[in-house]
Motif scaffolding. Sequence first.
Motif, PDB file in Angstrom:
ATOM      1  N   ASP A  56      -6.796   6.215   9.746  1.00 21.57           N
ATOM      2  CA  ASP A  56      -7.104   5.911   8.352  1.00 21.57           C
ATOM      3  C   ASP A  56      -5.782   5.738   7.617  1.00 21.57           C
ATOM      4  OD1 ASP A  56      -7.430   6.826   5.421  1.00 21.57           O
ATOM      5  OD2 ASP A  56      -9.509   6.548   6.062  1.00 21.57           O
ATOM      6  N   ALA A  57      -5.556   4.555   7.060  1.00 22.00           N
ATOM      7  CA  ALA A  57      -4.261   4.247   6.445  1.00 22.00           C
ATOM      8  C   ALA A  57      -4.027   5.032   5.161  1.00 22.00           C
ATOM      9  CB  ALA A  57      -4.150   2.751   6.165  1.00 22.00           C
ATOM     10  N   GLU A  58      -5.090   5.453   4.502  1.00 24.13           N
ATOM     11  CA  GLU A  58      -4.917   6.201   3.251  1.00 24.13           C
ATOM     12  C   GLU A  58      -4.557   7.656   3.510  1.00 24.13           C
ATOM     13  OE1 GLU A  58      -8.474   5.485   1.008  1.00 24.13           O
ATOM     14  OE2 GLU A  58      -7.957   3.380   0.685  1.00 24.13           O
ATOM     15  N   SER A  59      -5.262   8.310   4.452  1.00 29.37           N
ATOM     16  CA  SER A  59      -5.007   9.729   4.707  1.00 29.37           C
ATOM     17  C   SER A  59      -3.979   9.954   5.810  1.00 29.37           C
ATOM     18  CB  SER A  59      -6.318  10.430   5.101  1.00 29.37           C
ATOM     19  OG  SER A  59      -6.756   9.983   6.381  1.00 29.37           O
ATOM     20  N   GLY A  61       0.813  -1.218   0.000  1.00 25.94           N
ATOM     21  CA  GLY A  61       0.000   0.000   0.000  1.00 25.94           C
ATOM     22  C   GLY A  61       0.842   1.262   0.000  1.00 25.94           C
ATOM     23  N   ARG A 111      -1.017   4.222  -1.975  1.00 24.64           N
ATOM     24  CA  ARG A 111      -2.387   4.142  -1.465  1.00 24.64           C
ATOM     25  C   ARG A 111      -2.456   4.331   0.045  1.00 24.64           C
ATOM     26  NH1 ARG A 111      -2.302  -0.881  -4.125  1.00 24.64           N
ATOM     27  NH2 ARG A 111      -2.616  -1.750  -2.057  1.00 24.64           N
ATOM     28  N   GLN A 112      -1.341   4.136   0.740  1.00 27.27           N
ATOM     29  CA  GLN A 112      -1.330   4.229   2.196  1.00 27.27           C
ATOM     30  C   GLN A 112      -0.217   5.135   2.682  1.00 27.27           C
ATOM     31  OE1 GLN A 112      -2.727  -0.305   3.059  1.00 27.27           O
ATOM     32  NE2 GLN A 112      -1.405   0.633   4.558  1.00 27.27           N
ATOM     33  N   ASP A 167      -9.614  -2.919   9.282  1.00 25.33           N
ATOM     34  CA  ASP A 167     -10.611  -2.258   8.456  1.00 25.33           C
ATOM     35  C   ASP A 167     -11.442  -1.351   9.347  1.00 25.33           C
ATOM     36  OD1 ASP A 167     -13.635  -2.557   7.309  1.00 25.33           O
ATOM     37  OD2 ASP A 167     -12.131  -2.509   5.714  1.00 25.33           O
ATOM     38  N   ARG A 209     -12.568   0.946   5.012  1.00 25.87           N
ATOM     39  CA  ARG A 209     -11.285   1.512   4.571  1.00 25.87           C
ATOM     40  C   ARG A 209     -10.160   0.872   5.380  1.00 25.87           C
ATOM     41  NH1 ARG A 209     -11.428   6.617   1.942  1.00 25.87           N
ATOM     42  NH2 ARG A 209      -9.502   7.180   2.976  1.00 25.87           N
ATOM     43  N   SER A 212       2.700   1.655  -3.425  1.00 27.00           N
ATOM     44  CA  SER A 212       1.825   2.097  -4.515  1.00 27.00           C
ATOM     45  C   SER A 212       1.233   3.485  -4.259  1.00 27.00           C
ATOM     46  CB  SER A 212       0.692   1.089  -4.720  1.00 27.00           C
ATOM     47  OG  SER A 212      -0.154   1.080  -3.592  1.00 27.00           O
TER      48      SER A 212
END
Length: 110
Positions: free
Chosen positions: A98-101, A43, A48-49, A74, A78, A46
């Motif tokens: 939140d792993a993405e933000s 993640g 994404r994280q 999760d 998310r 790429s």
Amino acid sequence: MKRLFAIAVLLAGAAAPAVTQAQDYGRPVFGAGRGDQDQAREGVRSGRQAPLSRVLAMIGARYPGRHLNTTMGDAGGRPAYFVQWQLENGRVVVFMVDAESGQIVGRQGG
């Protein structure tokens, strides 16, 4: 010999659910399993994280203390980091990030 093997297989199968249930001790189990690190690395690679190092630095700047453990899981569909953190007063908090933000979206304890 075959009989002993059959008994061992039956006992192993019967014991597995008890072991699984005993491991969570009635507490919520955070994390997705053994592939957490590989999933997180992919993640981050790429894009994404957010990198865990950035998440830990952000938590440390807001809440002086020390990192104890992190798992992936999760949160509302998310990917999330569940960061176990010990505050300076000794209390332990689990931050849901939140792993993405990379933003803290919840906390438990403390």
